[in-house]
Design a protein around this motif. Structure first.
Motif, mmCIF file in Angstrom:
data_model
loop_
_atom_site.group_PDB
_atom_site.id
_atom_site.type_symbol
_atom_site.label_atom_id
_atom_site.label_comp_id
_atom_site.label_asym_id
_atom_site.label_seq_id
_atom_site.Cartn_x
_atom_site.Cartn_y
_atom_site.Cartn_z
ATOM 1 N N HIS A 25 -21.050 19.877 0.164
ATOM 2 C CA HIS A 25 -20.330 19.856 1.426
ATOM 3 C C HIS A 25 -20.248 21.225 2.079
ATOM 4 C CE1 HIS A 25 -18.013 15.819 0.813
ATOM 5 N NE2 HIS A 25 -19.294 15.681 1.072
ATOM 6 N N PHE A 26 -20.966 22.181 1.534
ATOM 7 C CA PHE A 26 -20.928 23.515 2.098
ATOM 8 C C PHE A 26 -22.339 23.994 2.387
ATOM 9 C CE2 PHE A 26 -16.958 22.963 -0.052
ATOM 10 C CZ PHE A 26 -16.043 23.580 0.771
ATOM 11 N N GLY A 27 -22.465 24.891 3.357
ATOM 12 C CA GLY A 27 -23.769 25.432 3.679
ATOM 13 C C GLY A 27 -24.378 24.763 4.892
ATOM 14 N N LYS A 28 -25.693 24.877 5.039
ATOM 15 C CA LYS A 28 -26.395 24.404 6.225
ATOM 16 C C LYS A 28 -26.665 22.909 6.128
ATOM 17 C CE LYS A 28 -28.681 28.901 6.402
ATOM 18 N NZ LYS A 28 -29.976 29.606 6.347
ATOM 19 N N LEU A 29 -26.539 22.246 7.271
ATOM 20 C CA LEU A 29 -26.805 20.815 7.351
ATOM 21 C C LEU A 29 -27.653 20.527 8.584
ATOM 22 C CD1 LEU A 29 -23.283 19.381 6.453
ATOM 23 C CD2 LEU A 29 -25.324 19.282 5.040
ATOM 24 N N PRO A 30 -28.478 19.487 8.539
ATOM 25 C CA PRO A 30 -29.347 19.179 9.678
ATOM 26 C C PRO A 30 -28.545 18.678 10.872
ATOM 27 C CG PRO A 30 -29.467 17.441 8.032
ATOM 28 C CD PRO A 30 -28.659 18.546 7.418
ATOM 29 N N LYS A 31 -29.150 18.779 12.048
ATOM 30 C CA LYS A 31 -28.511 18.314 13.278
ATOM 31 C C LYS A 31 -28.733 16.812 13.450
ATOM 32 C CE LYS A 31 -27.240 22.157 15.641
ATOM 33 N NZ LYS A 31 -27.503 22.553 17.002
ATOM 34 N N VAL A 32 -27.703 16.121 13.910
ATOM 35 C CA VAL A 32 -27.806 14.692 14.176
ATOM 36 C C VAL A 32 -28.850 14.430 15.265
ATOM 37 C CG1 VAL A 32 -26.559 12.704 15.119
ATOM 38 C CG2 VAL A 32 -25.459 14.175 13.422
ATOM 39 N N SER A 33 -28.885 15.289 16.277
ATOM 40 C CA SER A 33 -29.809 15.078 17.394
ATOM 41 C C SER A 33 -31.272 15.131 16.961
ATOM 42 C CB SER A 33 -29.550 16.116 18.493
ATOM 43 O OG SER A 33 -29.674 17.428 17.980
ATOM 44 N N ASP A 34 -31.563 15.863 15.889
ATOM 45 C CA ASP A 34 -32.954 15.940 15.416
ATOM 46 C C ASP A 34 -33.470 14.569 14.993
ATOM 47 O OD1 ASP A 34 -33.005 18.623 15.919
ATOM 48 O OD2 ASP A 34 -32.593 19.232 13.855
ATOM 49 N N TYR A 35 -32.592 13.750 14.409
ATOM 50 C CA TYR A 35 -33.004 12.419 13.953
ATOM 51 C C TYR A 35 -33.229 11.478 15.132
ATOM 52 C CZ TYR A 35 -32.018 14.107 9.323
ATOM 53 O OH TYR A 35 -32.062 14.839 8.165
ATOM 54 N N LEU A 36 -32.444 11.667 16.194
ATOM 55 C CA LEU A 36 -32.650 10.846 17.386
ATOM 56 C C LEU A 36 -33.948 11.230 18.092
ATOM 57 C CD1 LEU A 36 -29.026 10.737 18.827
ATOM 58 C CD2 LEU A 36 -30.195 8.992 17.514
ATOM 59 N N ARG A 37 -34.315 12.492 18.022
ATOM 60 C CA ARG A 37 -35.579 12.917 18.630
ATOM 61 C C ARG A 37 -36.768 12.301 17.889
ATOM 62 N NH1 ARG A 37 -32.787 17.876 19.561
ATOM 63 N NH2 ARG A 37 -32.595 18.214 21.792
ATOM 64 N N LYS A 38 -36.646 12.180 16.578
ATOM 65 C CA LYS A 38 -37.721 11.578 15.808
ATOM 66 C C LYS A 38 -37.943 10.120 16.201
ATOM 67 C CE LYS A 38 -37.269 14.554 11.726
ATOM 68 N NZ LYS A 38 -36.919 14.616 10.281
#
Length: 368
Positions: free
Chosen positions: A159-172
């Motif tokens: 639960h700590f550190g870098k996480l991917p962006k939600v918008s990146d999955y919508l772009r895919k």
């Protein structure tokens, strides 16, 4: 900031300033800067955001100096900021590098990395806690000790550190158009006055510096009918962004040559706004646009409101005042608006007497 000069009796002004200090000290208690910094996190974040100066200690000092008056604190901090030399420009900060402590999406229940509630008042009962009136430093130390032990026993490192962006999955999925990298140097409204038509970099700067209540109010107006959108929070994240500057010793600077100078806490929001587009042959389809908000500190309501206004101004529908960039951007700045309203307290004897003479002449003519 031009509406503060005043002329008058020197002695009267000096006595007024003494009285101001008396009002601050009359209860015989002096606020400690460290305690303001520790206990007024939300106010400090708001002052830093509207001042566009990230320094928690200076924000606490401004709050003390202004006796908690938010507009005055922002005025003080902006005035101080204007005296500082600009020694470096940071490298571009990529928000994908944010060390996240809070991350939610109102659009999707399950997001990669999960929803992280973090610190928020969203789930509290909004009832006054009268126990806080008796809270002591010892109580705080004991609670912290127990909480830190609990955290060590139960913390989940994922639960700590870098996480991917939600918008990146919508772009895919093709629901968003791909972002095109714009290498144009952004405009700086702190060095060059806002111009119209404004660039997006100017708009985003003015919005993030805007008075929180004004930005929120206008964004609310967009949703209520002075605009044609109903947005959803695609992703809201709060965390720390690393800041790097180029090495002063190399003419060519790469990532390996950069100097890490610290981190800033920020709130970033991507608002998802449905948009109907023509695809030819009379056919239409719905795609999503993004409204973007980014503020210093944990400043969630303002960041969401900023994202709404960003999209509204990007469309530029002047049928609504909230789509008129001059109307929005000229009226949300706390220093400009407060300064102009406050200047009405200054002497207007000559102009008012002129108006009064016109009224008297008009009245006397009517009575003749």
């Amino acid at each position: 900031m031009g509406y503060v000069a005043v002329k008058g009796g020197t002695i009267a002004i000096e006595e007024s300033i003494k009285r101001l200090k008396y009002e601050r000290l009359k209860k015989g208690v002096v606020l400690d800067i460290g305690r303001i910094e520790a206990g007024l996190r939300g106010l400090i974040d708001q002052v830093m955001s509207e001042s566009s100066l990230y320094d928690e200690t200076l924000a606490a000092l401004a709050i003390k100096h202004a006796e908690g008056n938010l507009e005055e604190a922002v005025f003080l901090l902006r005035a101080y900021r204007s005296t500082l030399p600009r020694k470096h420009y940071s490298q571009i900060v990529n928000t994908k590098d944010m060390s996240i402590e809070r991350r939610i999406s109102a659009s999707f229940k399950d997001i990669p990395g999960g929803q992280i509630l973090g610190a928020t008042t969203d789930y509290t009962h909004r009832l006054l806690d009268f126990d806080l009136m008796e809270e002591t430093d010892e109580d705080a130390v004991n609670w912290l000790s127990a909480y830190e032990k609990e955290m060590l026993d139960e913390v989940d490192e994922k639960h700590f550190g870098k996480l991917p962006k939600v918008s990146d999955y919508l772009r895919k999925e093709g629901l968003f158009s791909e972002c095109v990298m714009d290498n144009t140097e952004p405009d700086d409204v702190t060095r060059k006055s806002l111009t119209f038509p404004s660039t997006r970099s100017q708009r985003l700067q003015v919005l993030t510096r805007g008075q929180t209540g004004a930005v929120t109010s206008l964004a609310y107006a967009v949703i209520r009918g002075y605009g044609s959108l109903h947005p959803t929070v695609g992703e809201l994240r709060v965390g720390y962004l690393p800041v790097y500057i180029d090495s002063p010793f190399h003419s060519f600077n790469g990532e390996d040559d950069a100097y890490y100078i610290g981190e800033i806490k920020a709130t970033e929001v991507e608002m998802l706004i449905p948009e109907t587009v023509e695809i030819g042959d009379g056919k239409k389809e719905i795609k999503f646009e993004i409204g973007y908000g980014l503020c210093f500190g944990q400043n969630e309501t303002k960041a969401i409101a900023m994202g709404i206004l960003d999209n509204s101004l990007e469309k530029g529908n002047r049928d609504y005042p909230t789509g008129d960039e001059e109307f929005v951007l000229y009226h949300i700045d706390s220093v400009e608006s407060t300064g102009f309203i406050s200047h009405l307290k200054l002497p207007h004897y000559v102009t008012f007497q002129s108006k009064l003479d016109i009224v008297r002449k008009s009245k006397s003519k009517q009575e003749m």
